[in-house]
Design an enzyme around this catalytic site. Structure first.
Site, mmCIF file in Angstrom:
data_model
loop_
_atom_site.group_PDB
_atom_site.id
_atom_site.type_symbol
_atom_site.label_atom_id
_atom_site.label_comp_id
_atom_site.label_asym_id
_atom_site.label_seq_id
_atom_site.Cartn_x
_atom_site.Cartn_y
_atom_site.Cartn_z
ATOM 1 N N GLU A 1 0.878 -1.173 0.000
ATOM 2 C CA GLU A 1 0.000 0.000 0.000
ATOM 3 C C GLU A 1 0.906 1.211 0.000
ATOM 4 O OE1 GLU A 1 -1.501 3.188 1.965
ATOM 5 O OE2 GLU A 1 -2.178 1.698 3.420
ATOM 6 N N CYS B 1 -2.797 7.682 5.038
ATOM 7 C CA CYS B 1 -2.845 7.282 3.636
ATOM 8 C C CYS B 1 -4.162 7.668 2.987
ATOM 9 C CB CYS B 1 -2.596 5.783 3.508
ATOM 10 S SG CYS B 1 -3.478 4.777 4.703
#
Length: 534
Positions: free
Chosen positions: A265, A302
């Protein structure tokens, strides 16, 4: 608990034979004790070899023992108490309330995966019974289940010292799948990692498991991290971090004689699309919500919204002005490291100097080191679609408001976006016809679509997707949050015409683990099977 400053290799504190490193308090830039010794590649072999030795017994644990082990890790983390929150705060600059919530999320993930292990659907049992009389050809007895891949390398994230770190989502899902874990600690929060590593190690020992089920190692990412991914004992990788580091690991994994999956990720701008109906309500409240989402945890999430598309015209002007007022009231918060703060300064300077970009508003620097003033910029949709600099992620409290004039312009902007974790739509019922064309377009760009909410805050549950097309993640078919994350570390195996005595427990007719199974295409619950047998 005592911090030793060493790796925990197969349950044993192991002094590294390489250099040493310290954690730093980013609020003061002062080094924290103890210094942590870094292992060599030769020492790394002890951890990966132990993981390989642990795999046969750990991958075949019965569900109750397996689930109890995960719950014990959660219990042990909670038993550390305030010491964990204090140390994590010293190493990251994150406030206690944020870290307490992150600890609860970490233990909650572990307990949720324990439920998944006990319930057992993740094993994906399918049974096609033999049809010896079928014409023109008989069918063999074929049974399928999902099995663990093998030892997994997990890398700690800088921005989540607990929930995406030592016992966080990647570790929890890999352990739940039956995969031993070799965890590479993030050097920015080594003490926090060791405290949690001790909690995991205790659970391994108390359950009588092979010590190689879990190892915690310290070392340079450029050497030990790459060597870990290249090690033949490792069968998959979990990573959360920068795009550059994630791609470097992907290249190493792909170049192995036996390539392995890397579930990375990496980067995301998480665009927010505001429609006119949403601006007919409380514009100031909407602006505050946006700014709160941008600045929470100093923007080091994020899912922080790096882009907001707002309509041209009077209502959009009012929103931009309200955003400027809201951001002006925000002081800077301590960022995770001096290096991250320096990167933020470089990124905002590049964005602010780009053609067609103007400053909408800016807060004030915080009172600590590494606490720059949060900043919101503005531009037009044509400038955004034409200039790739405006598409670059800035990790921290910064965002870009983009003014658009039509749905076609939004569709063009979406087509120019790279893969993202999320997209959010702020709208009312009157905006549905305008927003409808965006949904299928966004499906091709993101992993989660949100209506009248903000991307920050990721629920840990069964339906959540925390993933997206590259470069948001390296594999858009997966999620790193929620129970579906376990699928990353499994693969299917079929068993044809095996006698009952040779079948694994999950596939035996007696169903000793009481699993739900798909038999000849029909789902048969464990309860239904018990009734049939009775």
């Amino acid at each position: 608990m005592t911090l030793n400053g060493h790796s925990l290799i197969a349950g044993r504190p192991t002094a590294g034979e390489g250099k040493t490193t310290n954690g730093f308090n980013p609020a003061t830039n002062q080094a924290l004790e103890p210094a942590y010794s870094l292992i060599t590649e030769e020492q790394l072999k002890a951890a990966t070899s132990a993981a390989a030795e642990a795999f046969p017994s750990f991958s075949t644990l019965d569900p109750d023992t397996h689930a109890s082990f995960l719950e014990a890790i959660a219990d042990n983390i909670e038993a550390i108490g305030d010491e964990l929150v204090i140390r994590a705060g010293q190493e990251t600059g994150l406030p206690a309330a944020r870290l307490q919530g992150e600890r609860a999320r970490t233990t909650g993930q572990l307990r949720l995966f324990a439920q998944v292990v006990r319930q057992g659907d993740f094993r994906g049992v399918r049974i096609d019974p033999a049809l010896p009389s079928r014409a023109p050809l008989p069918r063999a007895d074929i049974r399928q289940r999902q099995i663990p891949l093998g030892p997994v390398a997990v890398f700690g994230a800088s921005n989540f010292p607990l929930a995406f770190s030592t016992a966080g989502g990647d570790t929890a899902s890999a352990l739940a799948a039956g995969c031993p874990v070799v965890f590479k600690a993030h050097n920015a929060h080594p003490g926090t990692s060791e405290l949690v590593g001790q909690a995991v190690t205790k659970a391994v020992k108390d359950h009588g498991l092979h010590a190689g089920v879990f190892s915690l190692i310290y070392g340079p990412g450029s050497s030990i991290g790459q060597a870990l991914v290249a090690d033949p004992a490792i069968k998959a990788v979990g990573f959360t971090g920068s795009q550059a580091a994630g791609i470097a690991l992907m290249k190493t994994a792909a170049a192995r004689p036996e390539p392995i999956p890397v579930y990375a990720e990496m980067s995301s701008l998480n665009p927010v699309f505001v429609f006119e109906g949403a601006l007919e309500g409380d514009i100031d409240a909407l602006a505050r919500q946006y700014v709160t989402s941008v600045t929470g945890s100093s923007g080091q999430l994020c899912t922080s919204p790096g882009l907001l598309f707002a309509p041209e015209g009077e209502l959009g002007d009012k929103l931009a002005a309200a955003v400027g007022r809201a951001i002006a009231a925000c002081p800077g918060q301590t960022m995770l490291t001096e290096g991250i703060a320096n990167s933020w300064n470089t990124g905002t300077a590049n964005l602010g100097s780009a053609a067609g970009v103007e400053l909408i508003g800016q807060g004030t620097p915080g009172p600590t080191e590494n606490a720059p003033a949060p900043t919101i910029f503005g531009t037009g949709v044509s400038e955004f679609t034409a200039n790739h600099v405006l598409h670059e992620e800035i990790f921290g409290a910064a965002s870009l408001v983009i003014r658009y004039g039509s749905t076609d312009e939004l569709l063009e902007a979406i087509a120019r976006l790279e893969g993202q974790l999320t997209a959010s739509l702020q709208l009312t019922e009157k905006d549905y016809p305008t927003a409808a064309p965006l949904v299928p377009a966004l499906e091709q760009r993101v992993g989660r679509i949100i209506v009248n909410g903000w991307p920050t805050g990721v629920e840990v549950g069964h339906a959540m997707v925390h993933g997206g097309p590259f470069p948001a993640t390296s594999d858009s078919r997966t999620t790193s949050v929620g129970t579906l994350a376990i699928n990353r570390f499994l693969r299917p195996v079929a068993y044809q015409n095996l006698p009952q005595e040779l079948l694994p427990a999950a596939l035996q007719d007696s169903n000793p683990w009481h699993l739900n199974r798909r038999i000849d295409g029909e789902v048969v619950s464990a309860a239904e099977k018990a009734e049939i047998n009775a």
